[in-house]
Design an enzyme around this catalytic site. Structure first.
Site, short mmCIF file in Angstrom:
data_model
loop_
_atom_site.label_atom_id
_atom_site.label_comp_id
_atom_site.label_asym_id
_atom_site.label_seq_id
_atom_site.Cartn_x
_atom_site.Cartn_y
_atom_site.Cartn_z
N VAL A 104 -16.76 -42.39 21.15
CA VAL A 104 -15.61 -42.54 20.26
C VAL A 104 -15.74 -43.87 19.53
O VAL A 104 -16.01 -44.91 20.15
CB VAL A 104 -14.28 -42.50 21.03
CG1 VAL A 104 -13.10 -42.63 20.07
CG2 VAL A 104 -14.17 -41.21 21.84
N CYS A 105 -15.58 -43.84 18.21
CA CYS A 105 -15.60 -45.05 17.40
C CYS A 105 -16.94 -45.77 17.60
O CYS A 105 -17.99 -45.15 17.59
CB CYS A 105 -14.39 -45.91 17.76
SG CYS A 105 -13.97 -47.18 16.56
N THR A 106 -16.90 -47.07 17.83
CA THR A 106 -18.16 -47.81 18.00
C THR A 106 -18.75 -47.65 19.39
O THR A 106 -19.76 -48.30 19.71
CB THR A 106 -17.97 -49.30 17.67
OG1 THR A 106 -16.89 -49.82 18.44
CG2 THR A 106 -17.69 -49.48 16.18
N THR A 124 -19.46 -42.57 13.55
CA THR A 124 -18.77 -43.69 14.20
C THR A 124 -17.70 -44.19 13.24
O THR A 124 -17.46 -43.60 12.20
CB THR A 124 -19.77 -44.80 14.59
OG1 THR A 124 -19.11 -45.79 15.38
CG2 THR A 124 -20.38 -45.47 13.37
#
Length: 233
Positions: A104-106, A124
């Site tokens: 998730v995300c970075t 990302t």
């Protein structure tokens, strides 16, 4: 996988993560039938998320069982893990035996540093999307990207979408729909500003400026990791 098969689901916890990267998917995946969801960190000490929320792990990395699902959140604290050999080895080892990895995300950058993105389609957070090729990934500008056992969700709240997609893969789409209904997850954002393409130019410019320092740090780190992984830049 049938409901009779128990699922071991585990998330990586670290100082400076974004709690929604963790708690959004937790809201979904913890509701899967016949499953256990636990949070693992290097020690049992509580950590604080990027905005100061205190979070406590269930167990250490060393005590984690073999996971069926590995959940890797992101946040500014991701930077400190990019050269953390103990954590990266744990991520790589768990990923090797897992049915699915959810970044998730970075958190995708952590997965990249662990060597999990080579030749894989991935996404990302928009501020770090341009760094994905440095980890050998094929960048895709979508909210959720699935490539075999790798499920990547874009920034922050996209983790909920990624977790629902994963729930459908694990327990069937009806189970995922039931969880979505229970959560009353039917977003109607008050402003149409949730992506760089939709945000007003001035808002986007201000956001880019606020991310400038961490983006420079992430790029320097990503280039160092690329060299370590033998990825041509």
């Amino acid at each position: 996988m049938a409901d009779a098969d128990h699922l071991e689901i585990g998330a990586l916890l670290f100082e400076g993560l974004d709690q929604i990267d963790l708690s959004g998917p937790f809201e979904v995946l913890s509701r899967l039938s016949n499953s256990t969801y636990r949070i693992f960190a290097k020690s049992l000490e509580p950590v604080r998320d990027v905005r100061g929320l205190r979070l406590t792990p269930d167990a250490t990395l060393a005590d984690a069982p073999r996971l069926d699902v590995l959940h890797v959140p992101g946040g500014f604290g991701q930077q400190a893990l990019m050269d953390d050999e103990e954590t990266l080895r744990w991520v790589a080892r768990q990923a090797a035996g897992a049915r699915y990895v959810l970044s998730v995300c970075t958190g995708a950058l952590i997965c990249g540093a662990a060597g999990l993105l080579k030749g894989r389609r991935a996404t990302t957070h928009w501020s770090a999307h341009h760094l994905l090729p440095l980890f050998g990934a094929i960048p895709v500008d979508e909210r959720v990207v699935i490539d075999g056992s790798l499920v990547c969700a874009a920034g922050v709240t996209a983790g909920i979408d990624g977790a629902l997609r994963l729930a459908g893969l694990l327990r069937g789409e009806d189970a995922a729909r039931t969880i979505q209904l229970y959560m009353q997850y039917a977003p109607e954002p008050p402003f149409d500003s949730g992506t760089p393409q939709r945000a007003p130019a001035a808002i986007l410019e201000a956001a880019r400026h606020s991310f400038a320092a961490i983006t420079r740090e992430r790029e320097a780190t990503a280039r160092r990791v690329a060299k370590r992984l033998g990825i041509a830049m």
